[in-house]
Write an enzyme that holds these catalytic residues in place. Structure first.
Site, PDB file in Angstrom:
ATOM      1  N   SER A   1       0.841  -1.202   0.000  1.00  0.00           N
ATOM      2  CA  SER A   1       0.000   0.000   0.000  1.00  0.00           C
ATOM      3  C   SER A   1       0.875   1.251   0.000  1.00  0.00           C
ATOM      4  O   SER A   1       1.651   1.485   0.935  1.00  0.00           O
ATOM      5  CB  SER A   1      -0.912   0.003   1.233  1.00  0.00           C
ATOM      6  OG  SER A   1      -1.471   1.293   1.367  1.00  0.00           O
TER       7      SER A   1
ATOM      8  N   HIS B   1      -8.362   1.490  -3.945  1.00  0.00           N
ATOM      9  CA  HIS B   1      -9.319   1.240  -2.860  1.00  0.00           C
ATOM     10  C   HIS B   1      -9.994   2.558  -2.489  1.00  0.00           C
ATOM     11  O   HIS B   1      -9.379   3.420  -1.862  1.00  0.00           O
ATOM     12  CB  HIS B   1      -8.525   0.646  -1.675  1.00  0.00           C
ATOM     13  CG  HIS B   1      -9.341   0.368  -0.454  1.00  0.00           C
ATOM     14  ND1 HIS B   1      -8.749   0.072   0.763  1.00  0.00           N
ATOM     15  CD2 HIS B   1     -10.681   0.326  -0.236  1.00  0.00           C
ATOM     16  CE1 HIS B   1      -9.698  -0.127   1.666  1.00  0.00           C
ATOM     17  NE2 HIS B   1     -10.870   0.026   1.092  1.00  0.00           N
TER      18      HIS B   1
ATOM     19  N   SER C   1       2.617  -0.636   6.117  1.00  0.00           N
ATOM     20  CA  SER C   1       3.740  -0.470   7.046  1.00  0.00           C
ATOM     21  C   SER C   1       4.695  -1.655   6.997  1.00  0.00           C
ATOM     22  O   SER C   1       5.920  -1.473   7.067  1.00  0.00           O
ATOM     23  CB  SER C   1       3.230  -0.338   8.477  1.00  0.00           C
ATOM     24  OG  SER C   1       2.106   0.485   8.511  1.00  0.00           O
TER      25      SER C   1
ATOM     26  N   ASP D   1      -6.861  -6.568   3.968  1.00  0.00           N
ATOM     27  CA  ASP D   1      -6.236  -5.246   4.005  1.00  0.00           C
ATOM     28  C   ASP D   1      -6.250  -4.669   5.416  1.00  0.00           C
ATOM     29  O   ASP D   1      -7.315  -4.412   5.977  1.00  0.00           O
ATOM     30  CB  ASP D   1      -7.007  -4.321   3.046  1.00  0.00           C
ATOM     31  CG  ASP D   1      -6.385  -2.941   2.936  1.00  0.00           C
ATOM     32  OD1 ASP D   1      -5.268  -2.728   3.438  1.00  0.00           O
ATOM     33  OD2 ASP D   1      -7.042  -2.066   2.321  1.00  0.00           O
TER      34      ASP D   1
ATOM     35  N   HIS E   1      -1.220  -1.129  -4.230  1.00  0.00           N
ATOM     36  CA  HIS E   1      -2.505  -0.792  -3.606  1.00  0.00           C
ATOM     37  C   HIS E   1      -2.534   0.712  -3.336  1.00  0.00           C
ATOM     38  O   HIS E   1      -1.606   1.263  -2.731  1.00  0.00           O
ATOM     39  CB  HIS E   1      -2.644  -1.585  -2.305  1.00  0.00           C
ATOM     40  CG  HIS E   1      -3.966  -1.452  -1.624  1.00  0.00           C
ATOM     41  ND1 HIS E   1      -5.085  -2.175  -1.990  1.00  0.00           N
ATOM     42  CD2 HIS E   1      -4.351  -0.689  -0.579  1.00  0.00           C
ATOM     43  CE1 HIS E   1      -6.098  -1.866  -1.195  1.00  0.00           C
ATOM     44  NE2 HIS E   1      -5.680  -0.948  -0.332  1.00  0.00           N
TER      45      HIS E   1
ATOM     46  N   MET F   1     -12.114   4.659  -0.362  1.00  0.00           N
ATOM     47  CA  MET F   1     -12.766   4.814   0.945  1.00  0.00           C
ATOM     48  C   MET F   1     -13.443   6.173   0.930  1.00  0.00           C
ATOM     49  O   MET F   1     -13.041   7.115   1.623  1.00  0.00           O
ATOM     50  CB  MET F   1     -11.714   4.711   2.065  1.00  0.00           C
ATOM     51  CG  MET F   1     -11.216   3.290   2.262  1.00  0.00           C
ATOM     52  SD  MET F   1      -9.684   3.220   3.190  1.00  0.00           S
ATOM     53  CE  MET F   1      -8.511   3.471   1.863  1.00  0.00           C
TER      54      MET F   1
ATOM     55  N   ASP G   1      -4.677   3.803  -1.725  1.00  0.00           N
ATOM     56  CA  ASP G   1      -5.759   4.112  -0.779  1.00  0.00           C
ATOM     57  C   ASP G   1      -6.277   5.539  -0.955  1.00  0.00           C
ATOM     58  O   ASP G   1      -5.548   6.507  -0.746  1.00  0.00           O
ATOM     59  CB  ASP G   1      -5.237   3.951   0.655  1.00  0.00           C
ATOM     60  CG  ASP G   1      -5.108   2.498   1.051  1.00  0.00           C
ATOM     61  OD1 ASP G   1      -6.065   1.737   0.819  1.00  0.00           O
ATOM     62  OD2 ASP G   1      -4.047   2.114   1.583  1.00  0.00           O
TER      63      ASP G   1
ATOM     64  N   MET H   1     -11.625  -5.934   5.156  1.00  0.00           N
ATOM     65  CA  MET H   1     -10.838  -4.996   5.960  1.00  0.00           C
ATOM     66  C   MET H   1     -10.539  -5.623   7.315  1.00  0.00           C
ATOM     67  O   MET H   1     -11.449  -6.014   8.047  1.00  0.00           O
ATOM     68  CB  MET H   1     -11.596  -3.682   6.172  1.00  0.00           C
ATOM     69  CG  MET H   1     -11.777  -2.823   4.931  1.00  0.00           C
ATOM     70  SD  MET H   1     -10.241  -2.399   4.089  1.00  0.00           S
ATOM     71  CE  MET H   1      -9.335  -1.529   5.360  1.00  0.00           C
TER      72      MET H   1
ATOM     73  N   MET I   1      -8.932   8.332   0.360  1.00  0.00           N
ATOM     74  CA  MET I   1      -9.760   8.672   1.531  1.00  0.00           C
ATOM     75  C   MET I   1     -10.291  10.096   1.401  1.00  0.00           C
ATOM     76  O   MET I   1      -9.536  10.996   1.013  1.00  0.00           O
ATOM     77  CB  MET I   1      -8.910   8.580   2.796  1.00  0.00           C
ATOM     78  CG  MET I   1      -8.237   7.238   2.976  1.00  0.00           C
ATOM     79  SD  MET I   1      -7.135   7.270   4.401  1.00  0.00           S
ATOM     80  CE  MET I   1      -6.552   5.582   4.379  1.00  0.00           C
TER      81      MET I   1
HETATM   82  C1  DX5 Z   1      -6.517   1.370   5.668  1.00  0.00           C
HETATM   83  C2  DX5 Z   1      -6.034   1.155   4.249  1.00  0.00           C
HETATM   84  C3  DX5 Z   1      -4.959   0.117   4.162  1.00  0.00           C
HETATM   85  C4  DX5 Z   1      -3.688   0.547   4.837  1.00  0.00           C
HETATM   86  C5  DX5 Z   1      -2.852  -0.650   5.156  1.00  0.00           C
HETATM   87  O1  DX5 Z   1      -7.479   2.339   5.687  1.00  0.00           O
HETATM   88  O2  DX5 Z   1      -7.088   0.728   3.428  1.00  0.00           O
HETATM   89  O3  DX5 Z   1      -4.704  -0.243   2.820  1.00  0.00           O
HETATM   90  O4  DX5 Z   1      -2.937   1.426   4.052  1.00  0.00           O
HETATM   91  O5  DX5 Z   1      -1.781  -0.239   5.939  1.00  0.00           O
HETATM   92  P1  DX5 Z   1      -1.090  -1.204   7.001  1.00  0.00           P
HETATM   93  O6  DX5 Z   1      -0.613  -2.402   6.225  1.00  0.00           O
HETATM   94  O7  DX5 Z   1       0.002  -0.373   7.570  1.00  0.00           O
HETATM   95  O8  DX5 Z   1      -2.149  -1.590   7.999  1.00  0.00           O
HETATM   96 ZN    ZN Z   2      -6.587  -0.182   1.428  1.00  0.00          ZN
END
Ligand code: DX5
Ligand code: ZN
Length: 223
Positions: free
Chosen positions: A8, A66, A198, A175, A33, A68, A35, A137, A37
């Site tokens: 990610s 993804h 991470s 995820d 990936h 969100m 993200d 999730m 938001m």
């Molecule tokens: C959370 C995201 C994940 C996140 C994962 O809202 O959708 O994709 O970046 O990060 P780690 O692997 O650090 O939990």
């Molecule tokens: Zn994600």
């Protein structure tokens, strides 16, 4: 079949985005990936289609986007134009989920649906046949670096069973809080795609970590 690793980009160093995407290109991962938001569906704000397009310009791996965000239908075409290969929306953000899935597929992208930790996998039973991916999730979406919610392991198994009965081809993605410590258990439970933020970017040698994640011995589990 084998499984996919999707780091990610949220956990990357945005001051060195090009460097980090070069690392992704040089690594053995399968997807990137991405993200998105909106500060409304989730408390955090990340970035939109313009930055996604910059990523696409540098990245040689497919983009797994993804969303969100609330009312994601408004942005499906924008993210497809930005280079998304997979577009995943949240069940909790889509009152007309079947229509949204069809709208994603009409752009030529693969369609995914993500489930928050409180949403049961049975909610997807009637769209599973047309879906390309289900994202379970394993943290509450909004932030990287959170702790894996253990109960989601059972959801992977449950979805795997439903998928077998329905004969759906939807990939099962997990995820949040995923890394070397739980990858084997997740693959054993039936996950096809591991998203790791991470656990990849915050390690000393991300390429090596990706390699380790790609080389978990699951032959004894998968058929
Ligand atoms: C959370 C995201 C994940 C996140 C994962 O809202 O959708 O994709 O970046 O990060 P780690 O692997 O650090 O939990
Ligand atoms: Zn994600």
């Amino acid at each position: 079949m084998g499984y996919f690793i999707a780091p990610s980009i949220l956990a990357a160093d945005f001051g060195n985005l090009q460097r980090d995407i070069k690392m992704i290109n040089a690594s053995n991962c399968d997807w990137l990936h991405v993200d998105i938001m909106d500060g409304k569906f989730v408390p955090n704000i990340s970035f939109g289609p313009a930055i996604t397009k910059v990523m696409k310009n540098h990245c040689e791996k497919p983009l797994d986007v993804h969303l969100m965000i609330e009312d994601p239908d408004r942005y499906i075409q924008d993210f497809r134009d930005a280079g998304a290969d997979v577009i995943t929306v949240h069940l909790e953000a889509c009152p007309h989920l079947h229509r949204t899935i069809q709208a994603i597929q009409a752009t030529g992208a693969k369609a995914g649906v993500a489930l928050n930790p409180h949403s049961p996998v049975s909610m997807l039973k009637d769209v599973l046949e047309i879906l390309d991916l289900v994202c379970i999730m394993s943290v509450n979406p909004g932030f990287g670096g959170q702790k894996f919610i253990y109960q989601t392991l059972n959801k992977v198994k449950e979805l795997r069973d439903i998928r077998d009965v329905i004969n759906s081809k939807a990939l099962i993605e997990i995820d949040g809080g995923v890394g070397l410590q739980n990858a084997e258990a997740l693959l054993k439970a039936g996950a096809d795609v591991l998203v790791a933020g991470s656990a990849v970017f915050k390690t000393e040698n991300p390429i090596q970590t990706i390699e380790k994640l790609k080389n978990i011995d699951v032959h004894t589990y998968l058929n």
